[in-house]
Scaffold this motif. Structure first.
Motif, short mmCIF file in Angstrom:
data_model
loop_
_atom_site.label_atom_id
_atom_site.label_comp_id
_atom_site.label_asym_id
_atom_site.label_seq_id
_atom_site.Cartn_x
_atom_site.Cartn_y
_atom_site.Cartn_z
N ASP A 95 99.74 7.53 -25.60
CA ASP A 95 98.76 8.22 -26.44
C ASP A 95 98.97 7.92 -27.93
O ASP A 95 100.04 8.22 -28.47
CB ASP A 95 98.85 9.74 -26.23
CG ASP A 95 98.53 10.15 -24.81
OD1 ASP A 95 97.47 9.74 -24.30
OD2 ASP A 95 99.34 10.86 -24.19
N THR A 102 99.44 5.15 -29.25
CA THR A 102 100.13 3.87 -29.43
C THR A 102 99.36 2.75 -28.73
O THR A 102 99.21 1.65 -29.27
CB THR A 102 101.57 3.95 -28.90
OG1 THR A 102 102.29 4.92 -29.65
CG2 THR A 102 102.29 2.61 -29.02
N GLU A 119 94.08 9.03 -29.12
CA GLU A 119 94.53 10.36 -28.68
C GLU A 119 93.75 11.48 -29.37
O GLU A 119 93.95 12.65 -29.05
CB GLU A 119 96.02 10.54 -28.94
CG GLU A 119 96.40 10.49 -30.41
CD GLU A 119 97.91 10.59 -30.63
OE1 GLU A 119 98.66 10.93 -29.69
OE2 GLU A 119 98.34 10.30 -31.77
N ASN A 162 104.34 6.32 -31.93
CA ASN A 162 103.46 6.69 -33.04
C ASN A 162 103.68 8.10 -33.57
O ASN A 162 102.96 8.52 -34.46
CB ASN A 162 101.98 6.57 -32.63
CG ASN A 162 101.52 7.77 -31.83
OD1 ASN A 162 102.09 8.07 -30.80
ND2 ASN A 162 100.50 8.48 -32.31
N SER A 163 104.65 8.85 -33.01
CA SER A 163 104.77 10.24 -33.45
C SER A 163 106.20 10.72 -33.33
O SER A 163 107.08 10.00 -32.85
CB SER A 163 103.85 11.14 -32.61
OG SER A 163 104.45 11.42 -31.37
#
Ligand SMILES: [Ca+2]
Ligand SMILES: [Ca+2]
Lengths: 322, 322
Positions: B54, B56, B60, B244-245
């Motif tokens: 999600d 990446t 999302e 990504n997070s």
């Protein structure tokens, strides 16, 4: 001579298997599932084959190899633990008193696992395992345990992969005990090993990110746990499954319970001369290790699972056999 | 023309990436780890690359796709459950009252998962997921969710595999929600998908062996769970990890914390025109979904992780972009 030898090899992918119903069933299954246009054709991405390890790919008698490893580890650690001389189950192990050890039951086993399999990082455990497996030898065959693997099964794994199958180990044994050597010995990479596990925790140790092994059971990959482990790790229903004991029954049910062509197989240890003989199915001696009970034999008959008798179906068992 | 086009393709494996430090870092890493004789050479069996999903590999925002799926399922099931009109969190979902739904917190989420993700077999869930994913469309892009995947990342996955890497998904999302379509969309087979899961149980249902999905959490593959999931499923430390997070921090720490050449990467969503912009790192709007906080940005700088800004690093984002 070389040319004719090569021809024979090319014609027979399973030279260590005697001709007979088991070998024929395997060859036929692989042919019908991999021949384009066959009504039983299976696309390569669905060609999943799962193999139990102990007693299916390598020797499990007189004791599971991983248990021998654990007992050896206790003995190796004993000098640092003088208190073990008076403390069970360690005393029994140091004294070589297997009867006393078995009397300790599950509690003893949990203590041994905590002592020998936890409290270190995954990579430290890999080093310990690798050191042991590259030196320890089987008490009867006097060969490395990784040489006590069945040549007919190595041929089968290679044959399946050449035919586009993905081969997986699905073992009741510890996943991290097997992964350090399965690529080298079976051609099976660590991600394709499914097994029992203890809990690991992500930690920073001396500023380095590690996975720490905790003394707590995570997953038991045996009996009804095998299809669950397959679901978690593979996410596809195998079309071929190979086992050797009651711990594999549910895996074979799951694999052969799907649509289309399916093949379930069981190694039957009926060769006391070249390996071991145990059941109790078919009147062989009973064994707590790798039990093959009569009701598994009956279920095999009923479901069309192939029982591979070592004595008659395997021309050669070990690479060190002459 | 064809010849020169072919030459350009062969020279640039990442045509949807703009030239810049991110693309150069990737090309250099792949070259040094896969060129025989290079001091950073990594044998093929150790070339493990893990990707978050999600945010990446696919969109999302405005809501995790799997959450949209769950809400759609509640609405689809509502006619069979008239009692839901008065019962939370179902009432909030039916009324489209996202505020009330969020107020329900973890308890509401657990109820939604139990209702929409459990109580059926794995293969029934696969059918439900497949039906939805092949028809439901993203509210802004009006495309199938599986078309809202990032073309630069598809190129990177293909490039890595051509260079002998094994590519894995390591997602906080549900493992069985992803597996039905990851081969088709990403070229990643079900066994190479790692994710969160609920407990499954082996059962005989109408005489057929199935895996039944139970309303009980099994594993959360997020934050410190990601290295643990990698340990369980892959059993090898990745040499490249892409997230990504903040949920990916530990995965990147683990991947880049090993010996030899290592590459950590993070997608930074800074392109409100073509996709979305959220952080709050770098002063972008905060978001509860796919949060990229400033401390992750600081840690990236400190560890040499590559921050891939969508706006500047990606020439093209979606295949449906003209
Ligand atoms: Ca066995
Ligand atoms: Ca993410």
């Amino acid at each position: 001579f070389l040319a004719s030898h090569f021809t024979i090899q090319a014609q027979d992918p399973l030279p260590s298997w005697n001709d007979g119903p088991a070998k024929q069933a395997i060859l036929k299954f692989v042919e019908t599932t991999t021949t384009q246009g066959s009504p039983d054709f299976v696309p390569p991405e669905d060609r999943i084959a799962t193999f139990d390890n102990d007693g299916t790919l390598w020797v499990e008698q007189p004791l599971y190899t991983q248990l021998t490893f654990a007992l050896d580890r206790v003995k190796a650690l004993a000098p640092e633990h003088p208190e073990w001389k008076e403390e069970q189950p360690y005393k029994a192990i140091i004294d070589g008193d297997l009867k006393e050890l078995i009397a300790g039951g599950k509690h003893a086993l949990a203590a041994i696992i905590a002592t020998t399999h936890a409290g270190m990082t995954s990579s430290d455990f890999e080093k310990i395992t690798t050191d042991w497996i590259t030196t320890a030898k089987h008490p009867r065959f006097h060969q490395l345990y990784t040489d006590c693997v069945y040549v007919p099964q190595l041929e089968l794994l290679t044959y399946l992969r050449e035919k586009g199958f993905k081969t997986f180990i699905v073992s009741g044994g510890g996943i991290e005990f097997m992964r350090p050597w399965t690529q080298r010995v079976y051609g099976i990479a660590p991600p394709q090993v499914v097994g029992s596990s203890i809990v690991t925790e992500f930690q920073m140790k001396d500023g380095m990110p590690v996975l720490m092994r905790l003394p707590k059971l995570n997953f038991v990959d045996d009996k009804a746990g095998k299809p669950v482990g397959i679901g978690q790790h593979i996410g596809q229903r195998p079309i071929l499954a190979f086992g050797n004991s009651s711990g594999d029954k549910e895996m074979l049910q799951y694999a052969t319970g799907g649509d289309g062509a399916r093949l379930g197989l069981l190694v039957y240890h009926n060769d006391p001369e070249r390996e071991y003989a145990y059941g109790p199915a078919g009147g062989l001696p009973d064994s707590k290790i790798g039990t093959f009970p009569q009701d598994l034999m009956d279920e095999a008959k009923q479901n069309g699972w192939i029982v591979v008798g070592m004595k008659n179906d395997w021309k050669r068992i070990f690479s060190f056999d002459e």
